[in-house]
Design a protein around this motif. Structure first.
Motif, short mmCIF file in Angstrom:
data_model
loop_
_atom_site.label_atom_id
_atom_site.label_comp_id
_atom_site.label_asym_id
_atom_site.label_seq_id
_atom_site.Cartn_x
_atom_site.Cartn_y
_atom_site.Cartn_z
N HIS A 1 -40.49 36.62 -46.13
CA HIS A 1 -40.98 37.86 -45.50
C HIS A 1 -42.39 37.65 -44.96
O HIS A 1 -43.28 37.25 -45.71
CB HIS A 1 -41.02 39.01 -46.51
CG HIS A 1 -39.69 39.34 -47.09
ND1 HIS A 1 -38.84 40.28 -46.55
CD2 HIS A 1 -39.06 38.85 -48.18
CE1 HIS A 1 -37.74 40.34 -47.28
NE2 HIS A 1 -37.85 39.49 -48.28
N CYS B 1 -43.88 44.36 -44.39
CA CYS B 1 -43.17 43.19 -43.92
C CYS B 1 -43.03 43.32 -42.41
O CYS B 1 -42.75 44.41 -41.90
CB CYS B 1 -41.78 43.12 -44.56
SG CYS B 1 -40.81 41.75 -43.91
N ILE C 1 -40.78 41.76 -40.54
CA ILE C 1 -39.40 41.82 -40.07
C ILE C 1 -39.17 43.30 -39.80
O ILE C 1 -39.21 44.14 -40.71
CB ILE C 1 -38.42 41.26 -41.13
CG1 ILE C 1 -38.64 39.75 -41.25
CG2 ILE C 1 -36.97 41.59 -40.76
CD1 ILE C 1 -37.77 39.06 -42.28
N HIS D 1 -36.92 45.46 -41.77
CA HIS D 1 -37.39 45.72 -43.14
C HIS D 1 -38.49 46.78 -43.13
O HIS D 1 -38.50 47.71 -43.93
CB HIS D 1 -37.94 44.43 -43.78
CG HIS D 1 -36.90 43.39 -44.00
ND1 HIS D 1 -37.18 42.16 -44.53
CD2 HIS D 1 -35.56 43.39 -43.75
CE1 HIS D 1 -36.07 41.45 -44.62
NE2 HIS D 1 -35.08 42.16 -44.14
N MET E 1 -39.90 48.85 -46.28
CA MET E 1 -40.72 47.73 -46.72
C MET E 1 -42.12 47.84 -46.10
O MET E 1 -42.63 46.93 -45.44
CB MET E 1 -40.08 46.38 -46.36
CG MET E 1 -40.52 45.27 -47.30
SD MET E 1 -39.61 43.76 -47.04
CE MET E 1 -40.12 42.85 -48.49
CU LIG Z 1 -39.10 41.56 -45.03
#
Ligand SMILES: [Cu+2]
Length: 510
Positions: free
Chosen positions: A419, A492, A494, A497, A502
């Motif tokens: 991550h 994170c 991403i 996410h 996240m």
């Molecule tokens: Cu992530």
């Protein structure tokens, strides 16, 4: 859908012109709109979102210390271009579908201008989020020369807004860098690397359901999104004609989920000169550069004596990273350099032996350590749900560093993926990564190290704002919080996410 490679020329985003500039400050206005743009000659024009009618957005260039004010204006339609999941935090049916807020990634900026995810605004500022406080953002640009980027950060739809096209470069320049005589001007090229998938009619594809669908929902967030086609500066597999000389290329991974491990098929070295936060101490010659989403690396590539050669930039990072499938010929190809232009003048630029001193942050200077887990959970629909420190976005704030305090964060990964963890406001240094016993931690909450502390890769030894936190490792970073107090976020990068829990607020207090 497979598109021919290297048939379109690399576009270079235009430099944004200020509406006003004097000795005290610079003022810009940036409009977000929906429009059609050609992303590949074999595709019908694609409907995208962009800044100032351009995807990627125009490059914003400022001098270190320059006071810049930017009015970000939402002129987008009321209906989203892509499937919104109304079960995701901040994207429920009680808020408008199309919301935007702009974050300059890596900027040292007052919190009111940082693009807090709940400071969103709609077309014409008709509706605004609970943390919205001003229409015109202020950027002090107190950092040294570096490659930053701006992109949308609206709560619950960041992945869709960025995928639709809302991203661009934000470059800070300074005198120290100029004196180094690096390749500059038309030999200094930003490259924003992304992946997308297209429908046959040229429109953007974004999934409505994960692989294991959730039938009760019309659209559902996916755990990750990987496109099957690579774009650079908004063109699919472009070519770029270069002179036989040195170029500075500013590589940015602006993909939603895909990691890129970049190499040249000629096998030649790239000389990395900068990390996320600016110049490194020394250039390093590397054959491969690993870039997680949001990471940047500035490299010098020397095309001297390569007249007539074609060099392909490749990607060999598996997706998901690091345990997924290796890329195929399409996702493994980025762009092509053609050394076909005559040398315009003698190349007097240099790859300096030494660039600047980067003081190593001392662990003893830290007044606080935080132990923060990356968690992989299941939501009530059976969907994967990644959390930071096992807390959702809406839980009370727990990270509350004091202004001027140095802290060490232990990022304890209990998940299977790598991550890219990003903190707003501050640049940090990576101390080390260390294998540990995940099962033991899950049972006893004790870190039992299984190996020695691994220092950061040479490519990471500089100022960073995004760090790859790998599975089964504790990643330690050190940073000093300031110069502003206020509400920021860490998350994170991403984007799938980030949108689905996240992400956490943090507050710098006096
Ligand atoms: Cu992530």
């Amino acid at each position: 859908m497979i598109l021919s490679k290297f048939v379109d020329e690399l576009p270079i985003p235009p430099i944004l012109k200020p509406r006003w500039k004097d000795q005290l400050y610079t003022y810009y206005e940036v409009n977000m709109t929906e429009f059609k743009q050609s992303l590949h000659r074999e595709l019908n024009d694609t409907t995208v979102w962009g800044y100032e009618g351009s995807y990627p957005g125009p490059t914003i260039e400022v001098e270190s210390g320059e006071k810049a004010y930017i009015k970000w204006i939402n002129n987008l339609p009321d209906k989203h271009l892509l499937p919104v999941d109304h079960t995701v935090h901040g994207a429920h049916l009680d808020v408008p579908e199309v919301r935007t807020v702009v974050h300059v990634h890596g900027a040292c900026v007052e919190w009111e201008s940082d693009g807090y995810p709940e400071a969103w605004f709609t077309n014409g500022f008709k509706q605004v989020g609970p943390y919205f406080s001003k229409q015109v953002y202020r950027y002090d640009n107190c950092e040294q020369a570096c490659t930053l980027w701006y992109h949308d950060h609206a709560l619950g739809i960041t992945r869709l807004n960025v995928y639709a096209g809302l991203a661009g470069f934000f470059l800070i320049r300074d005198q120290r860098e100029r004196l180094l005589n690096l390749p500059s001007g038309k030999y200094d090229i930003p490259l924003i690397i992304q992946d997308k998938t297209f429908h046959k009619d040229g429109s953007l594809y974004y999934p409505k359901q994960p692989e294991k669908p959730v039938p009760e929902l019309e659209t559902s967030i996916v755990p990750e999104f990987f496109g099957d086609t690579i774009l650079v500066n908004g063109k699919v597999y472009p070519y770029f004609k270069v002179e036989p000389r040195k170029y500075r290329l500013r590589l940015l991974n602006a993909a939603n989920s895909r990691f890129f491990r970049i190499k040249l098929d000629s096998g030649q070295l790239m000389y990395q000169i900068a990390t996320d936060g600016g110049l490194m101490q020394h250039p390093i010659g590397v054959k491969e550069i690993m870039l997680a989403p949001a990471e940047r690396a500035d490299v010098i590539i020397d095309f001297t004596n390569l007249e007539g050669k074609n060099i392909i930039m490749k990607n060999n990072a598996p997706a998901p990273f690091p345990t997924g499938n290796p890329p195929d010929d399409n996702t493994g190809t980025v762009m092509q350099f053609r050394v076909t232009l005559p040398l315009a003048s003698v190349d007097t630029s240099v790859i300096p032996a030494y660039m600047m001193h980067i003081p190593k942050m001392n662990e003893q200077s830290a007044s606080n350590s935080r132990y923060l887990t990356l968690n992989d959970n299941m939501d009530p629909y059976g969907r994967e749900w990644m959390l930071l420190d096992n807390k959702q976005w809406g839980a009370p704030i727990t990270e509350n560093p004091k202004l001027g305090a140095t802290e060490i964060w232990y990022i304890i990964s209990l998940t299977k993926d790598s991550h890219p963890i990003h903190l707003h406001l501050v640049d940090f240094q990576i101390l080390d990564r260390r294998d540990f016993d995940v099962e033991m931690y899950k049972k006893e909450k004790i870190i039992d190290y299984m190996g020695p502390a691994i220092p950061p890769e040479p490519q990471e030894r500089g100022w960073k704002d995004t760090v790859q936190a790998n599975p089964n490792q504790v990643t330690r970073i050190i940073m000093k919080f300031g110069p502003f107090t206020g509400l920021y976020v860490w998350h994170c990068h991403i984007l799938e996410h980030e949108d689905y829990e996240m992400m956490r607020p943090f507050i710098v207090i006096r």
